[in-house]
Motif scaffolding. Structure first.
Motif, short mmCIF file in Angstrom:
data_model
loop_
_atom_site.label_atom_id
_atom_site.label_comp_id
_atom_site.label_asym_id
_atom_site.label_seq_id
_atom_site.Cartn_x
_atom_site.Cartn_y
_atom_site.Cartn_z
N PHE A 112 15.73 -4.76 11.88
CA PHE A 112 15.04 -6.07 12.15
C PHE A 112 13.60 -5.57 11.59
CE2 PHE A 112 18.23 -6.36 15.60
CZ PHE A 112 18.46 -7.72 15.35
N ASP A 113 12.73 -6.66 10.95
CA ASP A 113 11.54 -6.53 10.31
C ASP A 113 10.74 -7.55 10.54
OD1 ASP A 113 10.14 -4.68 8.18
OD2 ASP A 113 10.10 -6.46 7.01
N VAL A 114 9.46 -7.09 11.01
CA VAL A 114 8.29 -8.12 11.58
C VAL A 114 7.75 -8.76 10.39
CG1 VAL A 114 6.36 -8.63 12.75
CG2 VAL A 114 8.12 -7.32 13.76
N PRO A 115 7.45 -7.80 9.27
CA PRO A 115 6.89 -8.76 8.04
C PRO A 115 7.75 -9.46 7.41
CG PRO A 115 6.18 -6.31 8.15
CD PRO A 115 7.33 -6.55 9.40
N CYS A 129 4.71 6.07 -10.13
CA CYS A 129 5.86 5.41 -11.01
C CYS A 129 7.19 5.61 -9.97
CB CYS A 129 6.01 5.99 -12.21
SG CYS A 129 4.83 5.52 -13.30
N ALA A 130 7.34 6.51 -9.36
CA ALA A 130 8.86 6.80 -8.58
C ALA A 130 8.81 5.90 -7.34
CB ALA A 130 9.00 8.28 -8.30
N ASP A 131 7.79 5.90 -6.62
CA ASP A 131 7.91 4.93 -5.43
C ASP A 131 6.72 3.72 -5.44
OD1 ASP A 131 5.06 5.63 -5.51
OD2 ASP A 131 5.01 6.63 -3.49
N ALA A 132 6.79 3.10 -6.60
CA ALA A 132 6.13 1.76 -6.76
C ALA A 132 7.02 0.87 -6.15
CB ALA A 132 6.05 1.48 -8.25
N TRP A 133 8.27 0.89 -5.94
CA TRP A 133 9.08 -0.32 -5.71
C TRP A 133 9.21 -0.12 -4.18
CZ3 TRP A 133 8.75 -4.36 -8.37
CH2 TRP A 133 8.52 -4.32 -9.77
N GLU A 134 8.94 1.23 -3.66
CA GLU A 134 9.32 1.46 -2.06
C GLU A 134 7.94 1.02 -1.12
OE1 GLU A 134 10.89 5.12 -1.75
OE2 GLU A 134 12.01 5.03 -3.48
N PHE A 135 7.07 0.42 -1.47
CA PHE A 135 5.85 0.13 -0.74
C PHE A 135 6.44 -0.89 0.45
CE2 PHE A 135 2.63 -3.07 0.23
CZ PHE A 135 1.52 -2.34 0.79
N SER A 136 5.84 -0.49 1.54
CA SER A 136 6.07 -1.11 2.86
C SER A 136 4.82 -1.65 3.50
CB SER A 136 7.11 -0.57 3.55
OG SER A 136 6.65 0.56 4.19
N PRO A 137 4.52 -2.65 4.01
CA PRO A 137 3.19 -2.95 4.92
C PRO A 137 3.02 -2.05 5.90
CG PRO A 137 4.86 -5.00 4.67
CD PRO A 137 5.66 -3.83 4.26
N HIS A 138 1.79 -1.62 6.00
CA HIS A 138 1.38 -0.63 7.00
C HIS A 138 0.69 -1.09 8.18
CE1 HIS A 138 -2.13 -1.10 4.35
NE2 HIS A 138 -2.74 -0.87 5.52
N ILE A 145 -0.35 -8.09 10.20
CA ILE A 145 0.33 -9.18 9.56
C ILE A 145 0.60 -10.07 10.52
CG2 ILE A 145 2.60 -9.58 8.59
CD1 ILE A 145 2.40 -6.58 7.28
N SER A 146 1.02 -9.89 11.59
CA SER A 146 1.38 -10.79 12.70
C SER A 146 0.38 -11.65 13.16
CB SER A 146 2.12 -10.16 13.99
OG SER A 146 3.29 -9.22 13.63
N LEU A 147 -0.82 -10.96 13.20
CA LEU A 147 -1.87 -11.99 13.83
C LEU A 147 -2.18 -12.83 12.69
CD1 LEU A 147 -4.30 -12.41 15.74
CD2 LEU A 147 -5.53 -10.64 14.70
#
Length: 175
Positions: free
Chosen positions: A129-132, A55-64, A69-71
């Motif tokens: 800067f963020d590629v996703p 519950c605490a980190d549900a909103w802190e998800f970042s693509p791994h 993602i770029s491809l």
């Protein structure tokens, strides 16, 4: 079973949306709005996966996997040319050729501007800067231009790409 109904309303020639003057050259409304609304409703009905996030980190998800993602974004963008330019249905006349060319130009412009706006908005918000975020902006620009890709000017494609990216960014922040 929803998609064929929407297609008939728009592309069937005598559907109620086409009778009102609605024009969707390559499918932004028909394909993307139908799929997006269906996905949103499905997500709201099903809810989040249980046990996937604390519950605490549900909103802190970042693509791994940023390279994938770029491809994936580049593969989608490349395919968008076949979809948008190919929606002319043929190359039997000079006007068909012009439609395909302007669709390609506008697809490039909207995707590029969407990516730049996604990069800019994430930088303003986080200082990084963020590629996703750039990839999401590209896809927002591409989705935005699809319906009118052969019917708008390149200047309008700039605005459409920027607005599409802003809408994706707002949705990302809200959701």
């Amino acid at each position: 079973a929803i998609y064929p109904v929407i297609v008939c309303w728009t592309w069937g020639g005598n559907g109620w949306l086409s009778a009102l003057g609605y024009s969707d050259f390559a499918g932004s409304g028909v394909v993307h709005v139908t799929g997006g609304v269906s996905a949103l409703v499905g997500t709201l009905v099903i809810g989040p996966r249980e046990g996937r996030f604390a519950c605490a980190d549900a909103w802190e998800f970042s693509p791994h996997n940023v390279p994938f993602i770029s491809l994936g974004t580049l593969i989608l963008w490349f395919g968008w040319y076949g979809f948008n330019c190919g929606s002319t249905g043929g190359m039997g006349s000079a006007s068909d050729g012009y439609s395909a060319v302007i669709a390609g130009v506008n697809t490039t412009i909207a995707g590029g501007m969407g990516g730049l706006m996604g990069l800019f908005l994430h930088f303003v918000r986080s200082g990084k800067f963020d590629v996703p975020a750039t990839c999401n902006g590209i896809l927002g620009g591409l989705v935005g231009i699809t319906a009118g890709c052969a019917m708008v000017t390149p200047a309008a494609a700039v605005v459409i790409g920027l607005v599409g990216s802003v809408l994706v960014d707002i949705a990302t922040v809200i959701l």
